[in-house]
Design an enzyme around this catalytic site. Structure first.
Site, PDB file in Angstrom:
ATOM      1  N   VAL A 127       0.689  11.771   2.070  1.00 16.31           N
ATOM      2  CA  VAL A 127       1.140  10.388   1.958  1.00 16.31           C
ATOM      3  C   VAL A 127       1.247  10.000   0.494  1.00 16.31           C
ATOM      4  CG1 VAL A 127       0.816   8.075   2.875  1.00 16.31           C
ATOM      5  CG2 VAL A 127      -0.464   9.980   3.829  1.00 16.31           C
ATOM      6  N   CYS A 128       2.275   9.232   0.181  1.00 13.03           N
ATOM      7  CA  CYS A 128       2.387   8.708  -1.167  1.00 13.03           C
ATOM      8  C   CYS A 128       2.113   7.213  -1.092  1.00 13.03           C
ATOM      9  CB  CYS A 128       3.787   8.974  -1.694  1.00 13.03           C
ATOM     10  SG  CYS A 128       4.030   8.394  -3.353  1.00 13.03           S
ATOM     11  N   LEU A 129       0.924   6.815  -1.496  1.00 15.46           N
ATOM     12  CA  LEU A 129       0.578   5.396  -1.409  1.00 15.46           C
ATOM     13  C   LEU A 129      -0.122   4.992  -2.705  1.00 15.46           C
ATOM     14  CD1 LEU A 129       0.794   3.137   0.697  1.00 15.46           C
ATOM     15  CD2 LEU A 129      -1.535   3.665   1.392  1.00 15.46           C
TER      16      LEU A 129
END
Lengths: 514, 199
Positions: free
Chosen positions: B91-93
């Protein structure tokens, strides 16, 4: 809070002992040894000073003190404000006295020192001094480690967010060591969405590990140098010196480590080409835009599906592997008419095909032009590297001559000759960058003549020093070498003067497309 | 500083269990081992999204320097989303990167994940294929994501059309997951998906 003992830079006592003599400017020149009398080409009055890291820290402290003589706020807050204004003292003063002070503090992410509630202040000081701890036994939960701790072990900034000392220390250490304080060079309060910045005094108070303290000092110093227009780190690896100038300009500066670089851009000194063009050139050489240039020059696109195709055989009847389109490699038109009896490739000069060929032609010649200049640029750069070998062989020659009744001072001309050779190589190298972006006009032709003369004389000098010197009588050498390098020097001066004159009189036109 | 990490996780756990939001939004959190270094999270797909009705399992790795460094979170349940890799679940958060605050807690992370499911950010994609589809054909994206939720996250209802296409390729001997990925990538055109698997 405004006691100076709190400031991190005062931890290091040696900083005080440093001589901060601002008049100690050095007159610059790019010659390491300006022995020649009439050589004044690069020796213009551009005053600068080389500072050690300690001196830089002192310089930073002085800047803060100077502001604090006028603005009565804690020094550690002053540093945050100055950092916010990129160390432009005048701008800070203007905003401080003319503008909205509250807004100023808000934008710089500090709590106004005038707004402190006496209550909050007392609590901060009490939290740090263990002496009063006994009286307060109230327990508070630290929002980071979730441990319930006595209020005396909690601390925080003026924003009022309190965490335990251990967590603060750990938080700051992580920010300093792991993240290098991020892009902005600041640390904000640990509380969620709180942007109030941690001041130096607090950092120094909470961080105990000397390694972390040192790193913090480095980071602070670095951000001071980086955002100050009048300072620049020497770009040499592991050279901790900073060059400080009185006004920003593209001029050569010589660091204590011997490295000479352009103050404005930090690259090697690159006369006659200007920083802007050199930057474009380096970018062009670095990025793989040349790969796409190669593709453009050596391949063609399928006229139908635009797949890139490289021809690997003699037959000009191409069948695109992807879309199965039949076309002619020569005219890029459909193949069909080529097969019939009225085959004539020229006849199918449809506009479309012609355009495709034109653009192909264009990128091919652009690539050739680039390679022409790049080759020569690289070649001089390579030669310049080899000249370090020449210094060694020349040193032997100098020793030999000294054994033949010549004094040390008499043989210095040889070293000078290699110095001149290196300068000429460096200048020549950058003339090709200059020429690459130059549009042809009458002046550019004169420039190319000068370039040719300098290149010729440089090659003669180089050849003599590298080869012919061994066959000549020792007595003849001096005269010959001096003649050659003086001629080189004069050609170099002529070329540079011409380019500079061109800059002044705006004689140069540039190719924007290059 | 592992003791800070352990103490904090223990406390956070208690908070999460008690938290009202947890009960409402169907967030679950459990330990995978006794060393407090790995957690298993579970979030429900937010309503009115293609993820509605699905339960998504998260793998949460706690660094020894927690909470000063963020946990590493990835999706165990396969999911079709522009900001989540359909291959690895990465995930890119921003809140797990440069926007990490030491005071962020697990239910905040889980809620952020739910928010991400509800509002993808295709301009900052983790999975370029999904992001492209999201931008070019929103409906196709929604249907695909819904199908994935059915196939992997336990959504009760399915799209008969997509399901039969996957079945079709499966019957031809292709791996079911590979078939689904290929169909999702190739606009659910069976021929193109087949070519994609074979190429």
């Amino acid at each position: 809070m405004n006691s100076e003992d709190d400031l991190f830079y005062n931890d290091d006592d040696s900083a005080h002992e440093m001589d901060d003599d601002d008049d100690d400017f050095v007159e610059m020149g790019i010659e390491p040894e300006p022995t020649s009398t009439n050589e004044k080409t690069d020796v213009e009055v551009f005053l600068y000073e080389v500072l050690t890291t300690e001196q830089i820290v002192q310089h930073m402290v002085d800047c803060i003190k100077e502001v604090n003589t006028v603005v009565q706020i804690p020094a550690t807050t002053t540093r945050i404000l100055l950092n916010h204004f990129k160390w432009d003292k005048e701008k800070l003063m203007d905003c401080y006295y003319d503008g909205d002070q509250e807004k100023l503090f808000l934008e710089a992410h500090v709590i106004s020192p005038f707004k402190k509630t006496p209550n909050a202040k007392k609590r901060t000081t009490r939290a740090t001094s263990a002496a009063v701890a006994a009286s307060v036994q109230q327990e508070v939960t630290c929002e980071i480690c979730y441990l319930a701790l006595p209020a005396t072990l909690m601390t925080g900034l003026e924003c009022g967010h309190k965490f335990c000392i251990q967590c603060w220390t750990e938080y700051l250490t992580t920010k300093i060591m792991d993240e290098g304080m991020g892009q902005v060079g600041t640390i904000s309060c640990a509380a969620h969405n709180c942007d109030i910045l941690v001041d130096d005094a607090t950092v120094m108070k909470l961080v105990k590990d000397p390694k972390v303290k040192l790193k913090y000092q480095h980071l602070i110093t670095n951000s001071f140098v980086e955002c100050n227009r009048l300072l620049r780190w020497c770009p040499m690896p592991d050279c901790g010196h900073v060059v400080k100038v009185q006004f920003f300009d593209s001029k050569p500066v010589s660091c204590n480590c011997g490295h000479i670089f352009c103050f404005a851009c930090g690259e090697n000194w690159h006369d006659p080409v200007r920083c802007m063009w050199l930057k474009r050139w380096i970018k062009k050489c670095d990025d793989d835009s040349e790969t796409s240039n190669w593709i453009a020059a050596n391949t063609k696109e399928c006229p139908k599906c635009h797949s890139t195709i490289e021809k690997d055989g003699g037959c000009n009847h191409m069948v695109c592997k992807k879309c199965r389109f039949d076309f002619c490699w020569v005219c890029l038109g459909p193949w069909e008419p080529h097969g019939s009896s009225w085959y004539n490739c020229n006849r199918y000069d449809e506009d479309e095909a012609k355009k495709a060929r034109d653009s192909q032609e264009k990128s091919r010649s652009a690539l050739q032009r680039y390679l022409f200049y790049c080759n020569r640029y690289m070649n001089h750069m390579q030669s310049l590297k080899f000249e370090s070998k020449l210094y060694a062989s020349i040193r032997l020659k100098m020793e030999e001559m000294q054994q033949h009744n010549m004094s040390w001072i008499e043989v210095q001309f040889l070293k000078k000759a290699v110095d001149v050779l290196c300068q000429c190589r460096q200048t020549l190298m950058y003339t090709y960058v200059f020429a690459f972006y130059l549009r042809k006009n009458n002046q550019s032709i004169i420039f190319e003549e000068n370039q040719k003369d300098l290149e010729n004389s440089t090659e003669h000098l180089s050849e003599y020093l590298e080869r012919d010197i061994t066959s000549d009588m020792l007595v003849d050498i001096k005269q010959k070498v001096q003649d050659k390098y003086r001629y080189c020097e004069s050609r170099r001066k002529v070329l540079l003067d011409h380019v500079h004159e061109g800059y002044e009189r705006e004689l140069w036109d540039y190719l924007d497309s290059a | 500083m592992a003791n800070i990490a352990t103490a904090r996780i223990k406390r956070e756990f208690k908070e999460v269990v008690k938290s009202e939001e947890v009960a409402k939004c169907n967030i679950k959190l459990e330990l995978k081992n006794d060393s407090f270094t790995e957690l298993r999270g579970e979030i429900a797909g937010p309503p009115d999204t293609p993820y509605e009705g699905g339960n998504f399992i998260l793998d949460i790795q706690i660094p020894a320097t927690y909470p000063f460094n963020p946990p590493v979170v990835k999706f165990v349940t396969k999911i079709w989303h522009p900001n989540i890799s359909s291959v690895t679940g990465a995930v890119c958060l921003d809140i797990l990167k440069d926007q990490w605050w030491v005071t962020s807690v697990f239910d905040y992370i889980c809620l952020s994940f739910q928010a991400l499911l509800a509002a993808p950010e295709p301009d900052d994609p983790q999975d370029a294929v999904v992001a492209n589809q999201y931008k070019e054909s929103k409906d196709e994206f929604k249907n695909t994501a819904r199908h994935w939720t059915y196939a992997y996250a336990g959504r009760p209802t399915a799209s008969a059309e997509y399901d039969s296409k996957v079945e079709q390729l499966k019957n031809m001997g292709f791996d079911e997951h590979k078939a689904r990925v290929a169909l999702s990538t190739k606009h659910w055109i069976v021929e193109q998906a087949m070519e994609h698997i074979l190429s």
